[in-house]
Design a protein around this motif. Structure first.
Motif, PDB file in Angstrom:
ATOM      1  N   SER A   1      -2.813   3.863  -3.435  1.00 23.72           N
ATOM      2  CA  SER A   1      -3.663   3.825  -2.513  1.00 23.72           C
ATOM      3  C   SER A   1      -3.600   3.861  -1.110  1.00 23.72           C
ATOM      4  O   SER A   1      -2.556   3.284  -0.691  1.00 23.72           O
ATOM      5  CB  SER A   1      -4.657   2.389  -2.920  1.00 23.72           C
ATOM      6  OG  SER A   1      -3.884   1.641  -2.783  1.00 23.72           O
TER       7      SER A   1
ATOM      8  N   GLU B   1      -9.415   1.403  -9.104  1.00 23.22           N
ATOM      9  CA  GLU B   1      -8.189   2.535  -9.496  1.00 23.22           C
ATOM     10  C   GLU B   1      -8.267   2.647 -10.900  1.00 23.22           C
ATOM     11  O   GLU B   1      -9.083   2.181 -11.720  1.00 23.22           O
ATOM     12  CB  GLU B   1      -7.054   1.772  -9.135  1.00 23.22           C
ATOM     13  CG  GLU B   1      -6.764   1.597  -7.744  1.00 23.22           C
ATOM     14  CD  GLU B   1      -7.350   0.231  -7.112  1.00 23.22           C
ATOM     15  OE1 GLU B   1      -8.477  -0.097  -7.680  1.00 23.22           O
ATOM     16  OE2 GLU B   1      -7.238  -0.245  -5.887  1.00 23.22           O
TER      17      GLU B   1
ATOM     18  N   SER C   1      -8.571  -1.199  -1.036  1.00 25.03           N
ATOM     19  CA  SER C   1      -8.566   0.117  -1.314  1.00 25.03           C
ATOM     20  C   SER C   1      -9.495   0.885  -0.563  1.00 25.03           C
ATOM     21  O   SER C   1     -10.607   0.405  -0.505  1.00 25.03           O
ATOM     22  CB  SER C   1      -8.198   0.472  -2.749  1.00 25.03           C
ATOM     23  OG  SER C   1      -7.283  -0.282  -3.327  1.00 25.03           O
TER      24      SER C   1
ATOM     25  N   ASN D   1      -3.933   2.458   1.655  1.00 22.68           N
ATOM     26  CA  ASN D   1      -4.424   1.018   2.578  1.00 22.68           C
ATOM     27  C   ASN D   1      -3.092   0.474   2.832  1.00 22.68           C
ATOM     28  O   ASN D   1      -2.115   0.701   2.007  1.00 22.68           O
ATOM     29  CB  ASN D   1      -5.403   0.380   1.692  1.00 22.68           C
ATOM     30  CG  ASN D   1      -4.781  -0.139   0.352  1.00 22.68           C
ATOM     31  OD1 ASN D   1      -4.968   0.627  -0.486  1.00 22.68           O
ATOM     32  ND2 ASN D   1      -4.073  -1.240   0.347  1.00 22.68           N
TER      33      ASN D   1
ATOM     34  N   HIS E   1      -4.205  -9.660  -3.943  1.00 21.78           N
ATOM     35  CA  HIS E   1      -4.115  -8.033  -3.818  1.00 21.78           C
ATOM     36  C   HIS E   1      -5.646  -7.649  -3.368  1.00 21.78           C
ATOM     37  O   HIS E   1      -6.486  -8.241  -3.816  1.00 21.78           O
ATOM     38  CB  HIS E   1      -3.419  -7.558  -5.103  1.00 21.78           C
ATOM     39  CG  HIS E   1      -2.822  -6.222  -4.537  1.00 21.78           C
ATOM     40  ND1 HIS E   1      -1.637  -6.138  -3.988  1.00 21.78           N
ATOM     41  CD2 HIS E   1      -3.046  -4.940  -4.795  1.00 21.78           C
ATOM     42  CE1 HIS E   1      -1.238  -4.980  -3.804  1.00 21.78           C
ATOM     43  NE2 HIS E   1      -1.893  -4.139  -4.193  1.00 21.78           N
ATOM     44  N   TYR E   2      -5.788  -6.626  -2.808  1.00 16.64           N
ATOM     45  CA  TYR E   2      -6.964  -6.153  -2.502  1.00 16.64           C
ATOM     46  C   TYR E   2      -7.808  -6.908  -1.808  1.00 16.64           C
ATOM     47  O   TYR E   2      -9.130  -6.936  -1.915  1.00 16.64           O
ATOM     48  CB  TYR E   2      -7.943  -5.716  -4.045  1.00 16.64           C
ATOM     49  CG  TYR E   2      -7.061  -5.042  -5.320  1.00 16.64           C
ATOM     50  CD1 TYR E   2      -6.907  -3.748  -5.154  1.00 16.64           C
ATOM     51  CD2 TYR E   2      -6.664  -5.671  -6.265  1.00 16.64           C
ATOM     52  CE1 TYR E   2      -6.244  -3.125  -5.935  1.00 16.64           C
ATOM     53  CE2 TYR E   2      -5.882  -5.165  -7.198  1.00 16.64           C
ATOM     54  CZ  TYR E   2      -5.648  -3.653  -7.263  1.00 16.64           C
ATOM     55  OH  TYR E   2      -4.986  -2.987  -8.220  1.00 16.64           O
TER      56      TYR E   2
ATOM     57  N   LYS F   1       2.588   2.141   4.474  1.00 19.33           N
ATOM     58  CA  LYS F   1       1.754   1.128   3.682  1.00 19.33           C
ATOM     59  C   LYS F   1       2.345  -0.239   4.165  1.00 19.33           C
ATOM     60  O   LYS F   1       1.578  -1.308   3.999  1.00 19.33           O
ATOM     61  CB  LYS F   1       1.776   1.242   2.243  1.00 19.33           C
ATOM     62  CG  LYS F   1       0.754   2.380   1.751  1.00 19.33           C
ATOM     63  CD  LYS F   1       0.521   2.184   0.239  1.00 19.33           C
ATOM     64  CE  LYS F   1       0.151   0.890  -0.184  1.00 19.33           C
ATOM     65  NZ  LYS F   1      -0.986   0.821  -0.891  1.00 19.33           N
TER      66      LYS F   1
HETATM   67 MG    MG Z   1      -3.003  -0.114  -4.361  1.00 20.47          MG
END
Ligand code: MG
Ligand code: TXA
Length: 344
Positions: A142, A182, A150, A144, A235-236, A51
């Motif tokens: 996750s 999530e 994700s 990714n 994030h994401y 990751k």
């Molecule tokens: Mg995550």
């Protein structure tokens, strides 16, 4: 690395791969996880490597039974018991005081551990099969690259980290995840001192949790919480710049972008068509290169489709993704949380 279906044979092979210390990406009801044997520090180290995730970010441990969940905690307080019985298997992660045998690499050296029983049949089958040939405990973030969107489909896993998986690693293709965001992370590790705290909004709403633990219980979101990578401001995020705007601001942004560059390629994710009646004059004639993605005003469907939509838009060469802000109401909390981070 092989992408396989979720037949009994594939599940058995995936469980065996986990037992040999390899990585297995698997579907859950929330998002795809990147799994490794959660009690094998060397195997878990492989997750961080694939990751590109900082090593002090703790991972969630996945198990198939309440009994195994309890065994990972030094203390399983009554609030944990109540929440587990109400929502497991399902999109809830409990933060508990860790049992001594939980590796430091899983907890980021903290004295707590995140545990969940996922609600996807293939995830449960994998965890049960791995319980027969191994520890039955699967650490999985996750699936990714760190900081990215994700994955809710096997092809998103492949696109995000496929090139970082080894020859013996596997991806289980179980179709599209139905929750799409999530799990809700609920900290019950210090319930005597600070009560039940929601660290990350997710698949189970704040109201659903309140209903179960009883009215009158306060549910603060922890500000200076334990390290939660999902709580990083950025994030994401897709690679394409993303802006989250109220409708009128979104229309202004479209107009300004088109004036600056008539060929600008914009993706607009909106609740109703921009080029209707009154707004027609606002959105310029070159709107031919602006794509409108019409979405329903439905927080459950929105959450389910959110990451797949972002992953798709990210591959289509847009200059900017413009998203109309959903309502600021409780049932949109998890979606708004992810959109704000994606736009940061
Ligand atoms: Mg995550
Ligand atoms: O729905 C989900 O939770 C998905 C699926 C695969 O189960 N998993 C997931 O994992 O979202 P990940 O690693 O992307 O996010 C897990 C979050 C992180 O923000 C991590 O910091 C937090 O859980 N976490 C894990 N253990 C923790 C702990 N002991 N204390 C506080 N936060 C913890």
């Amino acid at each position: 690395m092989r992408v396989v279906d979720t037949s009994a044979e594939s599940i058995a092979r995936a469980a065996a791969a986990l037992g040999r210390g390899h990585l297995v990406a698997f579907p859950t009801e929330t998002v795809y996880g990147l799994g490794a044997d959660g009690l094998d520090p060397a195997a878990v180290a492989g997750i961080f490597k694939a990751k590109g995730r900082p090593e002090d970010h703790p991972l969630i441990l996945h198990v198939a039974s309440l009994e195994r969940a309890r065994a990972l905690a030094a203390d399983f307080p009554p609030a944990a018991e109540i929440l587990a019985r109400a929502f497991w298997p399902g999109p809830l992660t409990l933060i508990l005081k860790r049992a001594a045998h939980v590796p430091d690499v899983v907890t980021g050296g903290q004295d707590t551990v995140g545990v969940r029983i996922p609600g996807h049949p293939a995830a449960l089958a994998l965890l049960e099969a791995f319980g027969k040939v191994g520890s039955g405990v699967v650490a999985a973030p996750s699936a990714n690259r760190f900081g990215g969107v994700s994955p809710t489909r096997a092809r998103d896993v492949l696109a995000s980290i496929g090139d970082r998986l080894g020859v013996d690693d596997m991806i289980l293709d179980g179709g599209e995840c139905q929750v799409g965001v999530e799990s809700t992370i609920v900290d019950v590790s210090a319930v005597e001192r600070v009560g039940v705290r929601i660290l990350r909004p997710g698949g189970i709403s704040r109201q659903e949790i309140l209903q179960v633990i009883g009215a009158g219980t306060s549910l603060p979101s922890a500000g200076a919480a334990p390290r939660v990578s999902g709580s990083l401001a950025s994030h994401y995020s897709p690679l394409t710049p993303l802006r989250l705007l109220a409708r009128q601001d979104l229309i202004k942004a479209v107009k300004a972008a088109q004036q600056a560059n008539p060929d600008v390629r914009l993706a607009c994710v909106v609740f109703s068509a921009l080029r209707d009646k009154a707004e027609a004059s606002l959105v310029g004639s070159s709107a031919a290169v602006t794509s409108e993605i019409l979405v329903a005003m439905d927080p459950v469907a929105y959450a389910r489709d959110l990451y797949a939509r972002l992953n798709d838009l990210d591959t289509q060469g847009f200059d900017t993704i413009l998203i109309e802000s959903p309502p600021q109401t409780a049932e949109w909390e998890a979606v708004n949380d992810r959109l704000i981070r994606a736009a940061h």
